[in-house]
Motif scaffolding. Structure first.
Motif, mmCIF file in Angstrom:
data_model
loop_
_atom_site.group_PDB
_atom_site.id
_atom_site.type_symbol
_atom_site.label_atom_id
_atom_site.label_comp_id
_atom_site.label_asym_id
_atom_site.label_seq_id
_atom_site.Cartn_x
_atom_site.Cartn_y
_atom_site.Cartn_z
ATOM 1 N N VAL A 192 2.557 -3.471 14.960
ATOM 2 C CA VAL A 192 1.635 -3.957 13.948
ATOM 3 C C VAL A 192 1.786 -3.204 12.635
ATOM 4 C CG1 VAL A 192 -0.826 -4.228 13.391
ATOM 5 C CG2 VAL A 192 -0.002 -4.722 15.698
ATOM 6 N N TRP A 193 2.126 -1.914 12.725
ATOM 7 C CA TRP A 193 2.223 -1.137 11.496
ATOM 8 C C TRP A 193 3.247 -0.022 11.599
ATOM 9 C CZ3 TRP A 193 -3.720 -0.860 11.617
ATOM 10 C CH2 TRP A 193 -4.166 -0.328 12.817
ATOM 11 N N PRO A 194 4.527 -0.351 11.508
ATOM 12 C CA PRO A 194 5.535 0.712 11.463
ATOM 13 C C PRO A 194 5.310 1.581 10.233
ATOM 14 C CG PRO A 194 6.495 -1.421 10.879
ATOM 15 C CD PRO A 194 5.122 -1.692 11.369
ATOM 16 N N PRO A 195 5.021 2.874 10.398
ATOM 17 C CA PRO A 195 4.626 3.693 9.241
ATOM 18 C C PRO A 195 5.688 3.777 8.161
ATOM 19 C CG PRO A 195 5.058 5.076 11.177
ATOM 20 C CD PRO A 195 5.042 3.661 11.643
ATOM 21 N N GLN A 196 6.965 3.834 8.571
ATOM 22 C CA GLN A 196 8.037 3.931 7.579
ATOM 23 C C GLN A 196 8.041 2.693 6.674
ATOM 24 O OE1 GLN A 196 8.355 3.870 10.926
ATOM 25 N NE2 GLN A 196 9.662 5.538 11.669
ATOM 26 N N ASN A 197 7.904 1.527 7.289
ATOM 27 C CA ASN A 197 7.954 0.286 6.521
ATOM 28 C C ASN A 197 6.674 0.049 5.734
ATOM 29 O OD1 ASN A 197 10.349 0.085 7.836
ATOM 30 N ND2 ASN A 197 10.012 -1.946 8.683
ATOM 31 N N ASP A 198 5.549 0.440 6.315
ATOM 32 C CA ASP A 198 4.273 0.261 5.622
ATOM 33 C C ASP A 198 4.268 0.976 4.281
ATOM 34 O OD1 ASP A 198 2.100 -1.331 6.350
ATOM 35 O OD2 ASP A 198 1.686 -0.135 8.123
ATOM 36 N N ILE A 199 4.704 2.221 4.284
ATOM 37 C CA ILE A 199 4.658 2.988 3.031
ATOM 38 C C ILE A 199 5.784 2.556 2.082
ATOM 39 C CG2 ILE A 199 6.065 4.976 3.796
ATOM 40 C CD1 ILE A 199 3.875 6.737 2.370
ATOM 41 N N GLN A 200 6.901 2.109 2.636
ATOM 42 C CA GLN A 200 7.962 1.570 1.776
ATOM 43 C C GLN A 200 7.499 0.291 1.080
ATOM 44 O OE1 GLN A 200 10.988 2.511 0.840
ATOM 45 N NE2 GLN A 200 11.706 4.076 2.271
ATOM 46 N N LEU A 201 6.731 -0.534 1.786
ATOM 47 C CA LEU A 201 6.278 -1.796 1.200
ATOM 48 C C LEU A 201 5.313 -1.561 0.045
ATOM 49 C CD1 LEU A 201 6.156 -4.872 1.173
ATOM 50 C CD2 LEU A 201 4.368 -4.740 2.941
ATOM 51 N N ILE A 202 4.303 -0.709 0.249
ATOM 52 C CA ILE A 202 3.348 -0.491 -0.841
ATOM 53 C C ILE A 202 4.039 0.201 -2.013
ATOM 54 C CG2 ILE A 202 2.461 1.786 -0.151
ATOM 55 C CD1 ILE A 202 0.402 -1.211 -1.448
ATOM 56 N N TRP A 203 5.002 1.064 -1.729
ATOM 57 C CA TRP A 203 5.720 1.739 -2.818
ATOM 58 C C TRP A 203 6.521 0.718 -3.633
ATOM 59 C CZ3 TRP A 203 5.572 6.829 -4.372
ATOM 60 C CH2 TRP A 203 6.501 7.186 -5.357
ATOM 61 N N ASN A 204 7.197 -0.193 -2.958
ATOM 62 C CA ASN A 204 7.962 -1.231 -3.640
ATOM 63 C C ASN A 204 7.057 -2.080 -4.531
ATOM 64 O OD1 ASN A 204 9.334 -3.931 -3.959
ATOM 65 N ND2 ASN A 204 10.936 -2.894 -2.811
ATOM 66 N N ILE A 205 5.891 -2.464 -3.991
ATOM 67 C CA ILE A 205 4.930 -3.266 -4.754
ATOM 68 C C ILE A 205 4.430 -2.488 -5.969
ATOM 69 C CG2 ILE A 205 2.609 -4.274 -4.639
ATOM 70 C CD1 ILE A 205 3.247 -4.892 -1.649
ATOM 71 N N MET A 206 4.165 -1.208 -5.776
ATOM 72 C CA MET A 206 3.673 -0.360 -6.867
ATOM 73 C C MET A 206 4.715 -0.227 -7.976
ATOM 74 S SD MET A 206 2.065 3.488 -6.566
ATOM 75 C CE MET A 206 3.507 4.100 -5.680
ATOM 76 N N MET A 207 5.961 0.032 -7.602
ATOM 77 C CA MET A 207 7.017 0.166 -8.611
ATOM 78 C C MET A 207 7.210 -1.135 -9.382
ATOM 79 S SD MET A 207 8.302 3.243 -8.726
ATOM 80 C CE MET A 207 6.639 3.862 -8.486
ATOM 81 N N ARG A 208 7.188 -2.245 -8.686
ATOM 82 C CA ARG A 208 7.340 -3.541 -9.351
ATOM 83 C C ARG A 208 6.197 -3.776 -10.350
ATOM 84 N NH1 ARG A 208 10.139 -8.040 -6.500
ATOM 85 N NH2 ARG A 208 11.548 -7.198 -4.923
ATOM 86 N N THR A 209 4.986 -3.413 -9.953
ATOM 87 C CA THR A 209 3.835 -3.621 -10.830
ATOM 88 C C THR A 209 3.929 -2.734 -12.064
ATOM 89 O OG1 THR A 209 2.474 -4.176 -8.889
ATOM 90 C CG2 THR A 209 1.316 -3.631 -10.931
ATOM 91 N N LEU A 210 4.309 -1.484 -11.889
ATOM 92 C CA LEU A 210 4.487 -0.578 -13.029
ATOM 93 C C LEU A 210 5.548 -1.107 -13.991
ATOM 94 C CD1 LEU A 210 4.370 2.842 -11.136
ATOM 95 C CD2 LEU A 210 2.820 2.174 -12.976
ATOM 96 N N GLN A 211 6.538 -1.791 -13.452
ATOM 97 C CA GLN A 211 7.624 -2.327 -14.270
ATOM 98 C C GLN A 211 7.250 -3.633 -14.971
ATOM 99 O OE1 GLN A 211 10.925 -2.651 -11.541
ATOM 100 N NE2 GLN A 211 10.910 -0.461 -11.076
ATOM 101 N N GLY A 212 6.059 -4.162 -14.690
ATOM 102 C CA GLY A 212 5.619 -5.381 -15.352
ATOM 103 C C GLY A 212 6.058 -6.654 -14.667
ATOM 104 N N GLN A 213 6.392 -6.597 -13.374
ATOM 105 C CA GLN A 213 6.826 -7.811 -12.682
ATOM 106 C C GLN A 213 5.669 -8.757 -12.373
ATOM 107 O OE1 GLN A 213 9.619 -7.374 -9.440
ATOM 108 N NE2 GLN A 213 10.605 -5.596 -10.380
ATOM 109 N N GLY A 214 4.438 -8.274 -12.421
ATOM 110 C CA GLY A 214 3.285 -9.158 -12.318
ATOM 111 C C GLY A 214 2.974 -9.646 -10.924
ATOM 112 N N PRO A 215 2.189 -8.901 -10.135
ATOM 113 C CA PRO A 215 1.800 -9.395 -8.806
ATOM 114 C C PRO A 215 0.953 -10.658 -8.932
ATOM 115 C CG PRO A 215 0.513 -7.442 -9.395
ATOM 116 C CD PRO A 215 1.577 -7.587 -10.434
#
Length: 409
Positions: A323-346
């Motif tokens: 349900v929640w592989p910790p490695q992937n969970d934190i990689q996913l939120i980090w990817n989303i955060m970096m994209r948002t900082l870059q202006g990709q627009g969630p």
């Protein structure tokens, strides 16, 4: 008899006069309706309908899960990289948190520093104290971080602090559970869907009848409450299954072991299965062994020790649910955060993925025969198999791009 609303001696207004009177109201209503439809067309309606139907099925979605348009759709970080990130962790006392922290410190931070996109990650721990976490988050904002991410927190307690961060141009991201603030961006498995699958599987595993103990995670957190709601819904699809009791395992093996041992000592009836929120399955297995009831099936998640037990006892259960592989969970939120900082627009407030179901053959191919049943680590699944396929993440952004390429622009 005069018409209602027209008094004696009064003249009924003509159709032209009536339209002239009500036209402003009709126009206002039309503008409101158009605005409502425009908002509805954002967010969930913008992603692939197949993903929306599969992962955001309203019948298997926590009713509090935020799925509206994101407040950060047209935002870009006020500062260029390298950025300073705050991680306001709520707890560090289980194997899952240790796995996520290891991924952050040994994989994510070195990699993104080398890309030139981050300067520092400031980490705080609140030990499940909402007031402490709120204070720590406000301090991070006041220190000048560019973004904050949190884990597994109370869905409403942090909302005012998230708004304070937004007022200071600092977005807040929540992994492994949602925050209900309109300014939060969330990512996780659809936990109610995952819980439903666990409950349905348990019912089928014990033949559709019997008594089941539920081991919750940390009550009051969205990840735990959503999953618990789904487990109960799955079990309720079987008329002859009874919920024998509930204990809180706190997503911690030692806690779950003690709670289940105490419960078993006072339960006189027959127990047929235990629905466990990982990470607590190793503790539950130990409690069953000490009580002489090792034959009782439980739901197994990603803990390597529990998977090794199954590896060594092939007939114990028929499947596991990651349900929640910790490695992937934190990689996913980090990817989303970096994209948002870059202006990709969630596009929307929440990015949800599906749990992974694996069979014994899957596990036998991943774990060696001499695996360790006391291994506190977590099964690492292929990134693309759990929400980290770039094409999947692209669906949730208005201006998607490879976030690792941004530093070169």
């Amino acid at each position: 008899m005069p018409d209602a609303g027209v008094g004696q001696g009064q003249r009924r207004p003509t159709e032209e006069e009536t339209m002239r009177l009500i036209k402003p109201a009709l126009m206002a209503a039309a503008v409101t309706l158009i605005g409502t439809l425009a908002v509805h067309a954002q967010g969930l309606d913008e992603i692939d309908p197949e993903i929306a139907d599969r992962v955001f099925n309203p019948e298997l979605l926590d009713p509090m899960q935020p799925v509206g348009p994101s407040a950060w759709r047209d935002w870009k970080a006020k500062n260029p990289p390298p950025w300073t990130i705050g991680y306001a962790s709520s707890y560090a006392g289980n194997t899952w948190r240790a796995g996520a922290m290891d991924e952050l410190q040994n994989e994510i931070i070195p990699y993104w520093k080398e890309l030139g996109m981050i300067d520092e990650v400031i980490i705080t721990q609140s030990n499940l104290n909402d007031s402490t976490q709120i204070q720590q988050m406000r301090q991070l904002v006041d220190q000048g971080v560019d973004a904050i991410f949190v884990c597994c927190s109370n869905p409403t307690a942090l909302n005012q602090t998230v708004a304070y961060a937004a007022e200071n141009d600092v977005p807040v991201f929540s992994m492994t559970g949602y925050l209900t603030s309109e300014y939060a961006v969330n990512s996780s498995v659809n936990y109610q869907l995952a819980g439903y699958e666990l409950g349905r599987w348990m019912g089928e595993e014990i033949g559709g009848e019997g008594n089941v103990l539920i081991v919750e995670g940390i009550p009051g957190t969205s990840g735990s409450d959503s999953q618990d709601r789904g487990v109960r819904a799955g079990l309720e699809t079987f008329e002859d299954i009874e919920i024998a009791g509930t204990v809180a395992g706190m997503w911690t093996d030692q806690v779950a072991q003690g709670e289940v041992q105490r419960w078993l000592a006072t339960y006189p009836g027959k127990l047929d299965g235990i629905a466990v929120q990982s990470a607590a399955e190793m503790g539950v297995l130990r409690a069953l062994a000490q009580s002489g009831r090792s034959e009782i099936p439980i739901t197994i998640g990603g803990e390597l020790g529990a998977l090794c037990y199954w590896r060594n006892n092939p007939d114990y259960v028929s499947a596991m649910f990651h349900v929640w592989p910790p490695q992937n969970d934190i990689q996913l939120i980090w990817n989303i955060m970096m994209r948002t900082l870059q202006g990709q627009g969630p596009k929307m407030q929440s990015v949800l993925v599906e749990p992974i179901r694996m069979t014994y053959d899957d596990i036998a191919s991943l774990l060696p025969e001499d695996c360790d049943e006391n291994n506190p680590g977590w099964l690492d699944v292929p990134k693309e198999q759990w929400g980290l396929d770039p094409a999947f993440i692209d669906e949730f952004f208005l201006r998607p791009a490879d976030p690792t390429e941004y530093a070169a622009q």
